[in-house]
Design an enzyme around this catalytic site. Structure first.
Site, short mmCIF file in Angstrom:
data_model
loop_
_atom_site.label_atom_id
_atom_site.label_comp_id
_atom_site.label_asym_id
_atom_site.label_seq_id
_atom_site.Cartn_x
_atom_site.Cartn_y
_atom_site.Cartn_z
N ASP A 128 15.52 28.17 -22.67
CA ASP A 128 16.59 29.05 -22.22
C ASP A 128 17.47 29.46 -23.40
O ASP A 128 17.57 28.76 -24.41
CB ASP A 128 17.43 28.38 -21.12
CG ASP A 128 18.06 27.06 -21.56
OD1 ASP A 128 17.35 26.26 -22.21
OD2 ASP A 128 19.25 26.85 -21.27
N GLU A 176 19.28 23.70 -21.16
CA GLU A 176 20.11 23.12 -22.22
C GLU A 176 21.40 23.91 -22.42
O GLU A 176 22.46 23.34 -22.67
CB GLU A 176 19.32 23.08 -23.53
CG GLU A 176 19.90 22.12 -24.57
CD GLU A 176 20.99 22.74 -25.43
OE1 GLU A 176 21.71 21.98 -26.11
OE2 GLU A 176 21.12 23.99 -25.45
#
Length: 380
Positions: A72, A138
């Site tokens: 991400d 994250e």
């Protein structure tokens, strides 16, 4: 143009081209798993709530070296501010790989995959095992990503000896800094209660701003610890103070303040909480705090992993990296709870989370060599 790219850069461009803004993955993990499956990795996709994760492992008994990271990326910000579309990955005339995630951290993911492909081809019967722990959470709340996967690994007794997290650790040159630990992060939301009233009749009110001002100043001036050989002193920062009704003639009834500790191994959560509460009590405040722990500090002292990574950096670049615990938090804080040695090694972090994020394209090829050299030193 793509045919002229190295394998690492070609894969990095493919990953960057997928708009995987937290918590979306947009097929990045499927691409990685496809390549790992061809190498004989056992794959375990782990979708937890809205977050895609996977755990992959190749090898038998013996020490386990895990590569960890996230697919991400943070939002792009205004598209018109970018010189070129943020998910249109390209290497420009200056040799810079540009695109959202180039530094944080799709470039590292590409280097990991290519390094492992080379290592398995050269050492098909390597000792121990290689693993991957990849998340798409994250940059977000970090609740259903690495943290959740680590708990599953813990429950079934999965072994993890060494872990390299691909966070962009370098400051000026590739590999000049390796993170061998991180400070803990403890958040507090403080409410100080007073009594609302008219500013012309202060004796009928209790102004929480006036009441809390000295206590906040004392908290900011407090020396929480002196740090140690690996960590700087614990820091305390007030990030937000809010009070009032919006009217200029009303004494507010309540004040809220947000604060954060970045703390070393010299302090504990319980100790910091107790000291904050003692200072507030000393000032006779009517207060309440909602505490939130983002992560505990962790440290990997010199040993097998840090030695192997440092030697690999030096062999590739000609200089020895500095071991540092500075900066914010990373998913390494969750992995360290398994008892693994954890370091972070990735590209230069000068443009992470910025418009026109970029890294020197040749640095990713160097990073591939460093990861490969670490594999050789630990598992060949």
């Amino acid at each position: 143009m793509t045919t002229a790219l190295t394998p690492t850069l070609e894969l990095a461009c493919d990953l960057i081209g997928r708009a995987s803004v937290t918590p979306l993955d947009e097929g990045c993990q499927a691409l990685m798993m496809q390549r790992l499956e061809r190498l004989g990795f056992a794959l375990e996709p782990l979708r937890i709530e809205e977050v895609d994760n996977f755990w992959a492992r190749r090898g038998g008994a013996g020490p386990v070296l895990c590569f960890a990271g996230h697919t991400d990326v943070v939002p792009t910000g205004p598209l018109e501010a970018w010189q070129q579309a943020p998910f249109n990955a390209h290497v420009d005339a200056d040799g810079m790989l540009r695109g959202r995630g180039a530094a944080d951290m799709k470039g590292s993911l590409a280097s990991m995959i290519i390094a492992v492909e080379r290592f398995v081809a050269d050492h098909p019967d390597h000792r121990g095992a290689i693993a991957f722990l990849i998340t798409s959470d994250e940059e977000g709340p970090a609740l259903h990503g690495t943290r959740a996967v680590v708990e599953r690994l813990r429950e079934r007794g999965e072994r993890l000896d060494w872990c390299i997290v691909g966070e962009p650790s370098s400051t000026r040159l590739l590999g000049d800094v390796v993170k061998n630990g991180r400070r803990g992060s403890l958040n507090g939301r403080l409410t100080v209660r007073g009594k609302q009233g008219h500013v012309a009749y202060p004796h009928l009110a209790r102004n929480p701003i006036h009441l809390a001002a000295q206590a906040l100043a004392d908290l900011a001036a407090e020396q929480w610890d002196a740090g140690n050989a690996f960590f700087p002193p614990t820091s305390f920062q007030i990030s937000n103070v809010n009070s009032g009704t919006g009217a200029g003639n009303v004494v507010p009834g309540e004040l809220q303040a947000l604060f954060n500790f970045r703390f070393s191994t010299e302090s504990t959560v319980e100790g910091l909480q107790a000291r904050v509460e003692a200072i507030l009590d000393r000032h006779g405040l009517d207060w309440h705090i909602d505490w939130s722990l983002s992560g505990l500090p962790f440290l990997t002292e010199p040993g097998d992993l840090l030695d192997a990574v440092s030697a690999s950096v030096e062999a590739v670049t000609g200089y020895r990296p500095e071991a540092s615990t500075s900066g914010g938090t990373s998913d390494g804080r969750f992995i360290a709870t398994l008892g693994a040695q954890v370091v972070e090694l990735g590209p230069v972090n000068a443009t992470i989370h910025q418009v026109d994020e970029h890294v020197l394209a040749s640095d990713l090829d160097l990073l591939t060599e460093v990861y490969y050299g670490t594999l050789v030193r630990l598992l060949a």
